[in-house]
Design a protein around this motif. Structure first.
Motif, PDB file in Angstrom:
ATOM      1  N   LEU A  51     -25.459 -23.750  42.378  1.00 46.71           N
ATOM      2  CA  LEU A  51     -25.139 -22.128  41.876  1.00 46.71           C
ATOM      3  C   LEU A  51     -26.053 -21.072  42.735  1.00 46.71           C
ATOM      4  O   LEU A  51     -25.940 -20.001  42.125  1.00 46.71           O
ATOM      5  N   GLY A  52     -26.950 -21.504  43.577  1.00 41.81           N
ATOM      6  CA  GLY A  52     -27.733 -20.678  44.072  1.00 41.81           C
ATOM      7  C   GLY A  52     -29.226 -20.544  43.577  1.00 41.81           C
ATOM      8  O   GLY A  52     -29.825 -19.571  43.944  1.00 41.81           O
ATOM      9  N   HIS A  53     -29.611 -21.198  42.715  1.00 39.72           N
ATOM     10  CA  HIS A  53     -30.852 -21.121  41.857  1.00 39.72           C
ATOM     11  C   HIS A  53     -32.057 -21.482  42.817  1.00 39.72           C
ATOM     12  O   HIS A  53     -32.151 -22.595  42.969  1.00 39.72           O
ATOM     13  N   ALA A  54     -32.927 -20.433  43.361  1.00 43.22           N
ATOM     14  CA  ALA A  54     -33.913 -20.902  44.358  1.00 43.22           C
ATOM     15  C   ALA A  54     -35.014 -22.002  43.845  1.00 43.22           C
ATOM     16  O   ALA A  54     -35.214 -22.803  44.591  1.00 43.22           O
ATOM     17  N   LEU A  55     -35.225 -21.883  42.590  1.00 44.26           N
ATOM     18  CA  LEU A  55     -36.423 -22.832  42.139  1.00 44.26           C
ATOM     19  C   LEU A  55     -35.866 -24.093  41.971  1.00 44.26           C
ATOM     20  O   LEU A  55     -36.453 -25.325  42.329  1.00 44.26           O
ATOM     21  N   ALA A  56     -34.364 -24.175  41.550  1.00 45.67           N
ATOM     22  CA  ALA A  56     -33.736 -25.524  41.501  1.00 45.67           C
ATOM     23  C   ALA A  56     -33.620 -26.173  42.543  1.00 45.67           C
ATOM     24  O   ALA A  56     -33.897 -27.318  42.919  1.00 45.67           O
ATOM     25  N   GLN A  57     -33.440 -25.203  43.653  1.00 45.28           N
ATOM     26  CA  GLN A  57     -33.113 -25.548  45.027  1.00 45.28           C
ATOM     27  C   GLN A  57     -34.579 -26.232  45.791  1.00 45.28           C
ATOM     28  O   GLN A  57     -34.698 -27.442  46.028  1.00 45.28           O
ATOM     29  N   SER A  58     -35.707 -25.678  45.145  1.00 46.74           N
ATOM     30  CA  SER A  58     -36.954 -26.226  45.785  1.00 46.74           C
ATOM     31  C   SER A  58     -37.171 -27.547  44.801  1.00 46.74           C
ATOM     32  O   SER A  58     -37.781 -28.606  45.489  1.00 46.74           O
ATOM     33  N   MET A  59     -37.001 -27.451  43.780  1.00 46.49           N
ATOM     34  CA  MET A  59     -37.241 -28.774  42.748  1.00 46.49           C
ATOM     35  C   MET A  59     -36.396 -29.869  43.245  1.00 46.49           C
ATOM     36  O   MET A  59     -36.918 -31.185  43.316  1.00 46.49           O
ATOM     37  N   LEU A  60     -35.183 -29.714  43.773  1.00 41.37           N
ATOM     38  CA  LEU A  60     -34.334 -30.782  44.305  1.00 41.37           C
ATOM     39  C   LEU A  60     -34.801 -31.197  45.599  1.00 41.37           C
ATOM     40  O   LEU A  60     -34.940 -32.255  45.956  1.00 41.37           O
ATOM     41  N   GLY A  61     -35.451 -30.243  46.591  1.00 38.40           N
ATOM     42  CA  GLY A  61     -35.996 -30.781  47.663  1.00 38.40           C
ATOM     43  C   GLY A  61     -37.327 -31.697  47.318  1.00 38.40           C
ATOM     44  O   GLY A  61     -37.462 -32.763  47.948  1.00 38.40           O
ATOM     45  N   ARG A  62     -37.919 -31.162  46.161  1.00 37.45           N
ATOM     46  CA  ARG A  62     -39.296 -31.861  45.840  1.00 37.45           C
ATOM     47  C   ARG A  62     -38.784 -33.322  45.265  1.00 37.45           C
ATOM     48  O   ARG A  62     -39.458 -34.411  45.701  1.00 37.45           O
ATOM     49  N   LEU A  83     -33.076 -23.728  51.882  1.00 38.80           N
ATOM     50  CA  LEU A  83     -32.038 -22.888  51.039  1.00 38.80           C
ATOM     51  C   LEU A  83     -33.132 -22.198  49.978  1.00 38.80           C
ATOM     52  O   LEU A  83     -32.735 -20.924  49.944  1.00 38.80           O
ATOM     53  N   SER A  84     -33.921 -22.756  49.421  1.00 42.13           N
ATOM     54  CA  SER A  84     -34.747 -21.900  48.455  1.00 42.13           C
ATOM     55  C   SER A  84     -35.646 -20.992  49.239  1.00 42.13           C
ATOM     56  O   SER A  84     -35.903 -19.831  48.715  1.00 42.13           O
ATOM     57  N   ALA A  85     -36.397 -21.563  50.442  1.00 39.15           N
ATOM     58  CA  ALA A  85     -37.301 -20.826  51.161  1.00 39.15           C
ATOM     59  C   ALA A  85     -36.518 -19.505  51.833  1.00 39.15           C
ATOM     60  O   ALA A  85     -37.032 -18.153  51.675  1.00 39.15           O
ATOM     61  N   ASP A  86     -35.355 -19.567  52.248  1.00 41.48           N
ATOM     62  CA  ASP A  86     -34.572 -18.476  52.832  1.00 41.48           C
ATOM     63  C   ASP A  86     -34.239 -17.377  51.621  1.00 41.48           C
ATOM     64  O   ASP A  86     -33.818 -16.209  51.989  1.00 41.48           O
ATOM     65  N   GLN A  87     -34.354 -17.802  50.369  1.00 42.00           N
ATOM     66  CA  GLN A  87     -34.059 -16.916  49.235  1.00 42.00           C
ATOM     67  C   GLN A  87     -35.536 -16.279  49.021  1.00 42.00           C
ATOM     68  O   GLN A  87     -35.510 -15.174  48.059  1.00 42.00           O
ATOM     69  N   GLY A  88     -36.641 -16.565  49.573  1.00 47.13           N
ATOM     70  CA  GLY A  88     -37.871 -16.035  49.472  1.00 47.13           C
ATOM     71  C   GLY A  88     -38.804 -16.689  48.373  1.00 47.13           C
ATOM     72  O   GLY A  88     -39.792 -16.414  48.142  1.00 47.13           O
ATOM     73  N   PHE A  89     -38.336 -17.746  47.991  1.00 49.17           N
ATOM     74  CA  PHE A  89     -39.287 -18.701  47.195  1.00 49.17           C
ATOM     75  C   PHE A  89     -40.353 -19.102  48.002  1.00 49.17           C
ATOM     76  O   PHE A  89     -40.162 -20.011  48.581  1.00 49.17           O
ATOM     77  N   ALA A  90     -41.560 -18.477  47.766  1.00 52.64           N
ATOM     78  CA  ALA A  90     -42.760 -18.825  48.539  1.00 52.64           C
ATOM     79  C   ALA A  90     -43.393 -20.373  48.417  1.00 52.64           C
ATOM     80  O   ALA A  90     -43.682 -20.913  49.581  1.00 52.64           O
ATOM     81  N   VAL A  91     -43.153 -21.143  47.369  1.00 53.12           N
ATOM     82  CA  VAL A  91     -43.504 -22.639  47.441  1.00 53.12           C
ATOM     83  C   VAL A  91     -42.674 -23.313  48.312  1.00 53.12           C
ATOM     84  O   VAL A  91     -43.103 -24.379  49.206  1.00 53.12           O
ATOM     85  N   ALA A  92     -41.436 -23.015  48.502  1.00 52.11           N
ATOM     86  CA  ALA A  92     -40.418 -23.651  49.120  1.00 52.11           C
ATOM     87  C   ALA A  92     -40.675 -23.473  50.778  1.00 52.11           C
ATOM     88  O   ALA A  92     -40.440 -24.074  51.442  1.00 52.11           O
ATOM     89  N   GLN A  93     -41.016 -22.274  50.885  1.00 53.22           N
ATOM     90  CA  GLN A  93     -41.363 -21.690  52.205  1.00 53.22           C
ATOM     91  C   GLN A  93     -42.671 -22.486  52.831  1.00 53.22           C
ATOM     92  O   GLN A  93     -42.567 -22.961  53.870  1.00 53.22           O
ATOM     93  N   TYR A  94     -43.605 -22.724  52.067  1.00 59.80           N
ATOM     94  CA  TYR A  94     -44.735 -23.476  52.057  1.00 59.80           C
ATOM     95  C   TYR A  94     -44.401 -24.957  52.568  1.00 59.80           C
ATOM     96  O   TYR A  94     -44.638 -25.620  53.645  1.00 59.80           O
TER      97      TYR A  94
END
Length: 129
Positions: A51-62, A83-94
């Motif tokens: 559904l586009g939730h950036a933190l969920a995308q990052s946690m799924l990556g994790r 996907l998360s990083a491109d929404q601007g979520f800093a932890v996913a960018q790292y």
């Protein structure tokens, strides 16, 4: 008092938004008020991520990067971090920067890695090496 597994599943079934779905997945991941269950947590992260939730995308990556709740898969981890990083979520960018730098699930690309590191650092996320 922790919720019973039955009550937790009922709440999960009634989740109506990506944020609710993510929050329930996070509780399952951490074991907060419910028994810890990486498999179920990952299912909820995926539903919210879709559904586009950036933190969920990052946690799924994790979860893919660690093999928690599913098989370890560096390509899928990189996909969800991107996907998360491109929404601007800093932890996913790292995290994506790390993968680009080391070639984990993606081709090595130091220029892109530095770009994502800088985006994360601009938001206060950095790691001293």
């Amino acid at each position: 008092m922790p919720l019973s597994r039955r009550d937790a599943k009922r709440r999960i079934a009634n989740a109506r938004s990506a944020e609710d779905t993510f929050s329930l997945g996070l509780r399952l991941y951490t074991g907060e008020m419910v028994p810890k269950d990486f498999v179920e947590a990952t299912q909820h992260f995926r539903a919210a991520a879709d559904l586009g939730h950036a933190l969920a995308q990052s946690m799924l990556g994790r979860s893919y990067s660690r093999g928690e709740g599913n098989d370890r898969d560096d390509e899928k981890a990189a996909h969800w971090f991107r996907l998360s990083a491109d929404q601007g979520f800093a932890v996913a960018q790292y995290d994506l920067g790390e993968r680009l730098f080391a070639g984990l699930g993606v081709a090595v690309n130091h220029v892109e890695a530095v770009r994502y590191y800088r985006l994360a650092a601009d938001q206060g996320v950095f790691q001293v090496i």
